[in-house]
Write an enzyme that holds these catalytic residues in place. Structure first.
Site, PDB file in Angstrom:
ATOM      1  N   VAL A   1       0.922  -1.138   0.018  1.00  0.00           N
ATOM      2  CA  VAL A   1       0.102  -0.141  -0.094  1.00  0.00           C
ATOM      3  C   VAL A   1       0.883   1.201   0.068  1.00  0.00           C
ATOM      4  O   VAL A   1       0.456   2.162  -0.754  1.00  0.00           O
ATOM      5  CB  VAL A   1      -0.958  -0.082   1.266  1.00  0.00           C
ATOM      6  CG1 VAL A   1      -1.630   1.527   1.375  1.00  0.00           C
ATOM      7  CG2 VAL A   1      -2.077  -1.314   0.938  1.00  0.00           C
TER       8      VAL A   1
ATOM      9  N   LYS B   1       9.229  -5.756  -8.053  1.00  0.00           N
ATOM     10  CA  LYS B   1       8.839  -6.408  -7.077  1.00  0.00           C
ATOM     11  C   LYS B   1       9.851  -7.730  -7.535  1.00  0.00           C
ATOM     12  O   LYS B   1       9.767  -8.810  -8.345  1.00  0.00           O
ATOM     13  CB  LYS B   1       7.664  -7.246  -6.982  1.00  0.00           C
ATOM     14  CG  LYS B   1       7.321  -8.061  -5.917  1.00  0.00           C
ATOM     15  CD  LYS B   1       7.276  -7.446  -4.479  1.00  0.00           C
ATOM     16  CE  LYS B   1       6.802  -8.428  -3.375  1.00  0.00           C
ATOM     17  NZ  LYS B   1       6.625  -7.767  -2.152  1.00  0.00           N
TER      18      LYS B   1
ATOM     19  N   ALA C   1      10.565  -8.201  -0.059  1.00  0.00           N
ATOM     20  CA  ALA C   1       9.604  -9.333   0.650  1.00  0.00           C
ATOM     21  C   ALA C   1       9.955  -9.197   2.218  1.00  0.00           C
ATOM     22  O   ALA C   1      11.018  -9.419   2.504  1.00  0.00           O
ATOM     23  CB  ALA C   1       9.749 -10.418  -0.152  1.00  0.00           C
TER      24      ALA C   1
ATOM     25  N   PRO D   1      -4.042   5.569   6.419  1.00  0.00           N
ATOM     26  CA  PRO D   1      -4.808   4.850   7.274  1.00  0.00           C
ATOM     27  C   PRO D   1      -5.264   3.323   6.980  1.00  0.00           C
ATOM     28  O   PRO D   1      -5.121   2.807   6.010  1.00  0.00           O
ATOM     29  CB  PRO D   1      -6.205   5.554   6.865  1.00  0.00           C
ATOM     30  CG  PRO D   1      -6.172   6.169   5.515  1.00  0.00           C
ATOM     31  CD  PRO D   1      -4.475   6.325   5.514  1.00  0.00           C
TER      32      PRO D   1
END
Length: 241
Positions: free
Chosen positions: A17, A37, A111, A200
């Site tokens: 996120v 990634k 990771a 949040p």
């Protein structure tokens, strides 16, 4: 042009996120952004991985998953169990360098935590950051235990010559408890700087337009956002029950 490695104090802290938030804000400002990634674990063939989540949230299509292993383990252990070659972080570093040649920002999501092993020799995302000269964004939890995890991560980074780009709380709840509110100032003390962002809890469930607004509010100006750490500290301090 810059490269940022996004790492965490442990797994499940919100790295994806935060990576998406960094990408969304940069892209909204007109920057060319790529997301890498090096090793995706715990996801089967054809299933969406972390880069797919970044693509959905940030509306950034320049995403690159370099290796995938089905078991939810460290990249080294998952590769071993699958009987597949492990991630070669030297190759990943070369790929990052190539991408950074014509992108304004390259984000590399690790990771698990900083020292999770990618191969049997013990290569880590910290090694990749050092190899490409990237600073690291450390994503942390807000709750009890985060101070030790964060201090250990920052100490390991310093020992390996990896610069800190900032500490970001990956998921701040609507109703923080006393430990969380007390941890704000202590996290800043450990990092020797104000927080670089707070996102949040539940931000990953937003649609792209809402997510961009949330990302802008939750990231510091150094990352293109409007987060004010002093205002957040005053609003959520331990005396604000």
């Amino acid at each position: 042009m810059s490269v940022l490695v996004v790492t965490g104090t442990c797994t499940g802290v919100g790295k994806t996120v935060v990576t998406a938030a960094l990408a969304a804000v940069a892209a909204a400002r007109g920057a060319s952004v790529a997301v890498v990634k090096p090793g995706q674990t715990g996801v089967g063939v054809g299933e969406p991985g972390d880069v797919d989540e970044v693509r959905r949230l940030a509306a950034v299509d320049d995403v690159h998953e370099l290796a995938r292993f089905p078991d939810p383990l460290s990249p080294a252990a998952a590769a071993r169990r699958a009987g597949l070659p492990p991630v070669r972080l030297a190759d990943a570093a070369n790929r990052v360098r190539d991408l950074s040649g014509d992108r304004r920002l390259v984000l590399v999501e690790g990771a698990g935590g900083l020292l999770v092993r990618y191969d049997e020799e013990g290569a880590t995302i910290a090694d990749l950051a050092h190899e490409v000269g990237a600073a690291a964004v450390v994503v942390t939890r807000p709750d009890l235990g985060t101070l030790n995890h964060t201090a250990l991560t920052l100490e390991a980074m310093a020992h390996r010559g990896v610069e800190l780009a900032g500490v970001v709380v990956g998921a701040w709840p609507d109703d923080p408890d006393l430990a969380m509110r007390s941890n704000i100032r202590d996290l800043e003390t450990i990092a020797a700087r104000p927080l670089s962002g707070v996102l949040p809890a539940g931000a990953g469930a937003l649609d792209p337009a809402e997510f961009l607004l949330t990302a802008h509010r939750g990231l510091a100006p150094s990352f293109g956002g409007a987060f004010d750490p002093a205002e957040f500290r005053d609003r959520h301090g331990p005396d604000k029950e």
